[in-house]
Design a protein around this motif. Structure first.
Motif, PDB file in Angstrom:
ATOM      1  N   ALA A 199       0.805  -1.095  -0.184  1.00 11.16           N
ATOM      2  CA  ALA A 199      -0.098  -0.098  -0.190  1.00 11.16           C
ATOM      3  C   ALA A 199       0.870   1.271  -0.008  1.00 11.16           C
ATOM      4  N   GLY A 200       1.824   1.302   0.729  1.00  9.92           N
ATOM      5  CA  GLY A 200       2.861   2.434   0.735  1.00  9.92           C
ATOM      6  C   GLY A 200       3.468   2.537  -0.616  1.00  9.92           C
ATOM      7  N   VAL A 201       3.915   1.702  -1.098  1.00  3.35           N
ATOM      8  CA  VAL A 201       4.484   1.903  -2.473  1.00  3.35           C
ATOM      9  C   VAL A 201       3.582   2.430  -3.547  1.00  3.35           C
ATOM     10  N   ALA A 202       2.351   1.827  -3.482  1.00  2.30           N
ATOM     11  CA  ALA A 202       1.425   2.184  -4.385  1.00  2.30           C
ATOM     12  C   ALA A 202       0.923   3.718  -4.271  1.00  2.30           C
ATOM     13  N   THR A 203       1.222   4.440  -3.205  1.00  2.48           N
ATOM     14  CA  THR A 203       0.752   5.795  -2.931  1.00  2.48           C
ATOM     15  C   THR A 203       1.810   6.409  -3.907  1.00  2.48           C
ATOM     16  N   VAL A 204       3.001   5.973  -4.291  1.00  8.47           N
ATOM     17  CA  VAL A 204       4.130   6.628  -4.864  1.00  8.47           C
ATOM     18  C   VAL A 204       4.001   6.343  -6.350  1.00  8.47           C
ATOM     19  N   ASP A 205       3.767   5.028  -6.503  1.00  9.95           N
ATOM     20  CA  ASP A 205       4.218   4.010  -7.791  1.00  9.95           C
ATOM     21  C   ASP A 205       2.927   3.339  -7.983  1.00  9.95           C
ATOM     22  N   GLN A 206       1.714   3.528  -8.714  1.00 11.74           N
ATOM     23  CA  GLN A 206       0.576   2.576  -8.686  1.00 11.74           C
ATOM     24  C   GLN A 206       1.012   1.305  -9.557  1.00 11.74           C
ATOM     25  N   GLY A 207       2.066   1.436 -10.405  1.00 11.56           N
ATOM     26  CA  GLY A 207       2.383   0.298 -11.233  1.00 11.56           C
ATOM     27  C   GLY A 207       3.437  -0.782 -10.610  1.00 11.56           C
ATOM     28  N   ALA A 208       3.872  -0.513  -9.353  1.00  9.68           N
ATOM     29  CA  ALA A 208       4.764  -1.267  -8.842  1.00  9.68           C
ATOM     30  C   ALA A 208       4.138  -2.607  -8.537  1.00  9.68           C
ATOM     31  N   THR A 209       4.893  -3.826  -8.478  1.00 14.22           N
ATOM     32  CA  THR A 209       4.714  -4.957  -7.893  1.00 14.22           C
ATOM     33  C   THR A 209       5.337  -5.199  -6.625  1.00 14.22           C
ATOM     34  N   VAL A 210       4.594  -6.128  -5.929  1.00 15.49           N
ATOM     35  CA  VAL A 210       5.449  -6.171  -4.421  1.00 15.49           C
ATOM     36  C   VAL A 210       5.202  -7.724  -4.285  1.00 15.49           C
ATOM     37  N   ALA A 211       6.307  -8.304  -3.738  1.00 13.61           N
ATOM     38  CA  ALA A 211       6.189  -9.793  -3.463  1.00 13.61           C
ATOM     39  C   ALA A 211       6.362  -9.669  -1.827  1.00 13.61           C
TER      40      ALA A 211
END
Length: 304
Positions: free
Chosen positions: A223-235
């Motif tokens: 959720a934190g990464v998505a606030t800056v980069d909505q296209g990021a993926t997180v495992a």
């Protein structure tokens, strides 16, 4: 008698060779300029990240580890310039990272590594039952499967394996997963990302990563990464117990940059499954390291 005069030209006098040498000199100068700029940018990013992480861990209630990875092949980030700044291990910043913390369910990453290790030596094989249990362990953070593995193989054996990898051990005492560090989780994720050590079987490596991308608790680093980069993926794999909330992740940005981020938190009157602090830290880290103006100026940061 006609006397012939022998004339020769040095290589430097040859206009073609001269142009080639000038081109090489210009290329070398350009490369040095790019490298110098990259070093400056990386230095500023590193100092800003160190400053910020020092702030968020100052009260001892958080541990954070960050490690940059090489960009994905053929991505927008896989340029020489970008990799001079962000390449594998070029930015490696930790704070309070060797302090023992309660792992909660992040310990299940150690169980996964142990099982993959056993599989490499023929002591474990996939069945429909243990595939189901493994899936539930990673995706839903269920406890039945890892408890059965510990009962079958023994806490001492699992701790010995963890120690052999250079990770902080023991993780387990009696029936509890009692301690680990953000540094150890970061080191495990480095092996996972690289497909080395216990994760050298490519199918098993990709299977675990695919499940981590599906895990259902997404309110922290994802959720934190998505606030800056909505296209990021997180495992990632989370852990939560009482006032402990942890998240250990491999992040791939929308441009193809990759990094490891481990955030372990407790205290601050936070409830179980309250990942708001982790979300705030992850967002700020993403912005500091990969934001539009990353590395352009030194900044002071207050804790989130």
């Amino acid at each position: 008698m006609t006397v012939g005069l022998l004339f020769w030209r040095s290589a430097s006098a040859d206009p073609v060779v001269g142009q080639q040498n000038q081109s090489k000199t210009a290329t070398a100068a350009s490369t040095n300029t790019v490298a110098t700029a990259a070093t400056k940018q990386r230095t500023i990013i590193t100092k800003n990240l160190q400053n910020y992480l020092k702030q968020v861990t100052a009260d001892g209630d958080a541990s954070v580890s960050f490690y940059s990875l090489a960009a994905t092949n053929n991505s927008a980030a896989a340029t020489t310039k970008n990799q001079l700044v962000y390449g594998d291990g070029k930015i490696n910043v930790e704070s309070n990272a060797t302090t023992s913390e309660t792992p909660a369910s992040t310990y299940k990453l150690f169980i996964a590594a142990y099982l993959f290790h056993l599989r490499q030596s023929g002591q474990f094989s996939w069945t429909s039952a243990n595939r189901s249990g493994f899936y539930q362990m990673i995706v839903n953070s269920s406890n039945d499967f890892p408890l059965s593995i510990r009962a079958e193989y023994g806490t001492a054996s699992i701790n010995a394996f963890i120690k052999s990898q250079g990770w902080t051990s023991p993780v387990f005492r009696n029936e509890e997963a009692t301690s680990t560090t953000s540094q150890s989780l970061r080191a495990l994720l480095q092996n996972l990302a690289a497909g080395t050590g216990a994760f050298s079987n490519a199918q098993d490596q990709q299977y675990l990563l695919s499940l981590m991308k599906k895990q259902i608790y997404r309110a922290g680093i994802p959720a934190g990464v998505a606030t800056v980069d909505q296209g990021a993926t997180v495992a990632d794999k989370v852990g939560f117990l009482d006032d402990v909330n942890n998240d250990a992740a491999i992040v791939t940005t929308s441009t193809g940059q990759r990094y490891i981020l481990v955030i372990m938190t407790h205290g601050h009157n936070q409830a179980t499954l309250d990942f708001s602090r982790i979300k705030a830290i992850a967002a700020r880290v993403q912005q500091i390291v990969y934001g539009t103006n990353a590395g352009t100026e030194l900044k002071n940061y207050s804790a989130d």
